[in-house]
Motif scaffolding. Sequence first.
Motif, mmCIF file in Angstrom:
data_model
loop_
_atom_site.group_PDB
_atom_site.id
_atom_site.type_symbol
_atom_site.label_atom_id
_atom_site.label_comp_id
_atom_site.label_asym_id
_atom_site.label_seq_id
_atom_site.Cartn_x
_atom_site.Cartn_y
_atom_site.Cartn_z
ATOM 1 N N ILE A 287 -3.016 62.353 25.939
ATOM 2 C CA ILE A 287 -1.683 61.741 26.026
ATOM 3 C C ILE A 287 -1.018 62.076 27.353
ATOM 4 O O ILE A 287 -0.510 61.181 28.052
ATOM 5 N N LEU A 288 -1.022 63.350 27.729
ATOM 6 C CA LEU A 288 -0.310 63.774 28.937
ATOM 7 C C LEU A 288 -0.963 63.235 30.208
ATOM 8 O O LEU A 288 -0.271 62.752 31.114
ATOM 9 N N ALA A 298 -8.207 58.642 32.392
ATOM 10 C CA ALA A 298 -8.041 59.867 31.604
ATOM 11 C C ALA A 298 -9.197 60.037 30.617
ATOM 12 O O ALA A 298 -9.750 61.134 30.470
ATOM 13 N N ALA A 299 -9.572 58.949 29.954
ATOM 14 C CA ALA A 299 -10.687 59.008 29.001
ATOM 15 C C ALA A 299 -11.990 59.368 29.702
ATOM 16 O O ALA A 299 -12.771 60.193 29.215
ATOM 17 N N MET A 300 -12.231 58.762 30.851
ATOM 18 C CA MET A 300 -13.474 59.003 31.580
ATOM 19 C C MET A 300 -13.550 60.441 32.090
ATOM 20 O O MET A 300 -14.603 61.076 32.035
ATOM 21 N N GLY A 315 -6.229 60.475 21.395
ATOM 22 C CA GLY A 315 -5.319 60.916 22.448
ATOM 23 C C GLY A 315 -5.107 59.888 23.534
ATOM 24 O O GLY A 315 -3.971 59.585 23.903
ATOM 25 N N VAL A 316 -6.197 59.322 24.054
ATOM 26 C CA VAL A 316 -6.048 58.380 25.171
ATOM 27 C C VAL A 316 -5.502 57.035 24.706
ATOM 28 O O VAL A 316 -4.863 56.309 25.486
ATOM 29 N N ASN A 317 -5.723 56.678 23.435
ATOM 30 C CA ASN A 317 -5.155 55.434 22.926
ATOM 31 C C ASN A 317 -3.660 55.571 22.677
ATOM 32 O O ASN A 317 -2.874 54.693 23.061
#
Length: 373
Positions: A287-288, A298-300, A315-317
């Motif tokens: 999230i942050l 961020a996900a990668m 979190g990333v969604n």
Amino acid sequence: MEEVRKKLLEINKDPVLLVAFAVAVLSMVFVPPSRNYLDYIDFHVLSLLFSMMLVVAGLQKAGVFGCIVDYLLKYVHNTRVLAFVLIGVCFFCSMLITNDVALITFVPLGMLALAQTKQQKLLIPIVILQTVAANLGSMFTPLGNPQNLYLYSVSEMTMMQFLRIMAMPSILSFILLTVCLLFIHSEKIQPSVDTKEKTEWCKLIPWCVMFIVCLLSVLRLIPYGIALMAVIAGVIICDRKILFSVDYGLLLTFVFLFIFIGNMKNIPSISNALSALVGGREIVAGILLSQVISNVPAAMLLSKFTMNYSALLIGVNLGGLGTLIASMASVISYKLYASANGAQTGKYLAAFTGVNVLFLGILCSAMGLLASM
């Protein structure tokens, strides 16, 4: 050649791509280029993403999405139902055609519908809720957005495992969006609209077949290389101009991020520090970090420093909510709104941030409560 020149100009103006390129080059100072760089790049993800972008562009050009909205709006008689249709179509369609394509397609149609029904006062809340709906609806399936497709691939989870993880956040999101509709005053309007976008039904079947091929590849029933070749061949036969409508900047962004992240993973001090920082905090970290660099990078990045893909996926969604750049799809709808006559961009940004922070807070609290039960 003119189409190629325009596409190159678009790529050069992509800020996320430029940043990805810069950090990739910077990382090469610490890890010099070698044949190992090829191991960094996930060709499976790139192939699936490219195939999906081609097919969705073909469906869009055939006018199928405009036809869907036309059909739904025939049964609209008040502003609340109008809002439900415009927001709901973004929520559900984003599950299959990605959040950015849903917004590119349905935000302009929504703006047109509001203008024709003389409900421009609803423009800001509707566009904001369409954006939130696309970002939240897209999290339910691997096809919904690039970070889902990436995490689904690297985690090697099954489709049912993926859907089971994202089912509860998606259901809560739909409930929250529905509650928001209660705050839209219900006023009688005349059934609408004629978008003048014609669906070329005779040309639709090949695109549907190619979409099924992509879906079978996502389900790992067809090798991704065969699916990619089949889709490219189909595009060349049906409409080769579609090849120029793909967001190649996104594909290049993925390549540069693969290089950067692979190099970071090969620097022991950075790798150990990030692994210790992310471990057990995947949702918060997702999230942050998304608020600053958007949720796809961020996900990668975070995926290389944790094995808890389920928490990272959530979190990333959820991280797509919050700031305007948390999800690049949000930037698309902002640009579409800003191009409208009389657009109040300051008011839009303030309302957008407020609504997103509210959604993020409620969904995080609800997910935390469910996890503790």
